[in-house]
Enzyme design. Structure first.
Site, short mmCIF file in Angstrom:
data_model
loop_
_atom_site.label_atom_id
_atom_site.label_comp_id
_atom_site.label_asym_id
_atom_site.label_seq_id
_atom_site.Cartn_x
_atom_site.Cartn_y
_atom_site.Cartn_z
N ARG A 1 47.17 38.83 31.98
CA ARG A 1 46.36 38.71 30.94
C ARG A 1 47.06 38.98 29.67
O ARG A 1 46.61 38.48 28.58
CB ARG A 1 45.03 39.71 30.95
CG ARG A 1 43.89 39.00 31.85
CD ARG A 1 42.77 39.92 31.96
NE ARG A 1 43.19 41.43 32.43
CZ ARG A 1 43.38 41.67 33.73
NH1 ARG A 1 42.98 40.94 34.56
NH2 ARG A 1 43.49 42.89 33.97
N GLU B 1 48.69 54.54 41.67
CA GLU B 1 47.99 55.78 42.16
C GLU B 1 48.12 55.83 43.66
O GLU B 1 48.51 56.83 44.21
CB GLU B 1 46.53 55.45 42.17
CG GLU B 1 45.79 56.87 42.08
CD GLU B 1 44.07 56.70 41.91
OE1 GLU B 1 43.88 55.54 41.23
OE2 GLU B 1 43.46 57.70 42.03
P1 AMP Z 1 48.27 50.66 33.84
O1 AMP Z 1 49.73 50.40 34.42
O2 AMP Z 1 47.64 51.72 34.39
O3 AMP Z 1 48.43 51.11 32.27
O4 AMP Z 1 47.55 49.69 33.85
C1 AMP Z 1 47.76 48.39 32.89
C2 AMP Z 1 47.41 47.29 33.63
O5 AMP Z 1 46.33 46.98 34.59
C3 AMP Z 1 47.03 46.28 32.53
O6 AMP Z 1 47.63 45.13 32.76
C4 AMP Z 1 45.38 45.77 32.69
O7 AMP Z 1 45.36 44.61 32.63
C5 AMP Z 1 45.28 46.46 34.21
N1 AMP Z 1 44.01 47.33 34.06
C6 AMP Z 1 44.05 48.69 34.43
N2 AMP Z 1 42.87 49.31 34.36
C7 AMP Z 1 42.22 48.17 33.83
C8 AMP Z 1 40.77 48.28 33.50
N3 AMP Z 1 39.80 49.37 33.64
N4 AMP Z 1 39.95 46.91 33.19
C9 AMP Z 1 40.69 45.81 32.95
N5 AMP Z 1 42.11 45.90 33.39
C10 AMP Z 1 42.81 46.90 33.96
#
Ligand code: AMP
Length: 176
Positions: A64, A101
């Site tokens: 996205r 995780e």
């Molecule tokens: P992180 O590595 O945990 O910061 O996750 C970021 C990536 O996961 C981003 O590219 C988001 O598109 C996706 N993502 C993580 N959590 C969500 C959520 N609650 N809603 C939508 N996309 C998420």
């Protein structure tokens, strides 16, 4: 500059409980993209600190992040560079592993995607734990890019993702 408010964008974001797994509330940005005025307004907010020519490359994170980064690149007269999930880019790549995780994931960039010293804006739709964007930061820095800022449409503050991006200015349009 549009007159779209962050409140209007926030209202359009759809919360989908238990997707893609129980306990996760997914922030669905597709209603924002589908509304021409809101999409343009979101892009104005993402790029508001910059004038065309002040950024060399907008780096977007699979998948996205590509949507917002590509639109930002056109607005700022900058190039667009993808950070992709491992195994998708056809040429030589640098890869970066990061912890999830449960387990781990790997992102990649083409080795010649940035000129050393390039002024880079890093863009993704959402900052959660920060693992993905921290891996993208490592790759950009390995290529010699100079990250001006990491910009997210949404930040889930309670997950403290910013802490993983120390030294990088972080800006988010909507926070939860
Ligand atoms: P992180 O590595 O945990 O910061 O996750 C970021 C990536 O996961 C981003 O590219 C988001 O598109 C996706 N993502 C993580 N959590 C969500 C959520 N609650 N809603 C939508 N996309 C998420």
């Amino acid at each position: 500059m549009s007159n779209v408010t962050t409140a209007e964008i926030e209202k359009a974001i759809r919360n989908v409980p238990d997707f893609p797994q129980p306990g996760i509330q997914f922030k669905d940005i597709t209603p924002v993209l589908a509304d021409a005025r809101l999409f343009a307004g979101a892009m104005d907010l993402v790029t508001q600190k910059y004038t065309p020519g002040s950024v060399d490359a907008v780096v977007g994170i699979d998948a996205r992040g590509f949507i917002f980064a590509a639109a930002a690149a056109i607005k700022l007269n900058a190039g667009f560079v993808p950070v992709r999930k491992k195994g998708k880019l056809p040429f030589q790549t640098f890869e970066q592993d990061y912890a999830l995780e449960y387990g781990h994931a790997t992102v990649a960039m083409h080795v010649d995607a940035l000129k050393p010293g390039a002024r880079v804006l890093l863009v993704d739709d959402l900052l959660a734990t920060g693992g993905t964007s921290a891996a993208a930061v490592s790759l950009v820095q390995k290529l010699g890019g100079n990250i001006l800022e990491a910009v997210f449409l949404i930040e889930l503050k309670f997950l403290n993702g910013r802490q993983k991006l120390s030294g990088i200015p972080v800006r988010s349009i909507i926070t939860y």
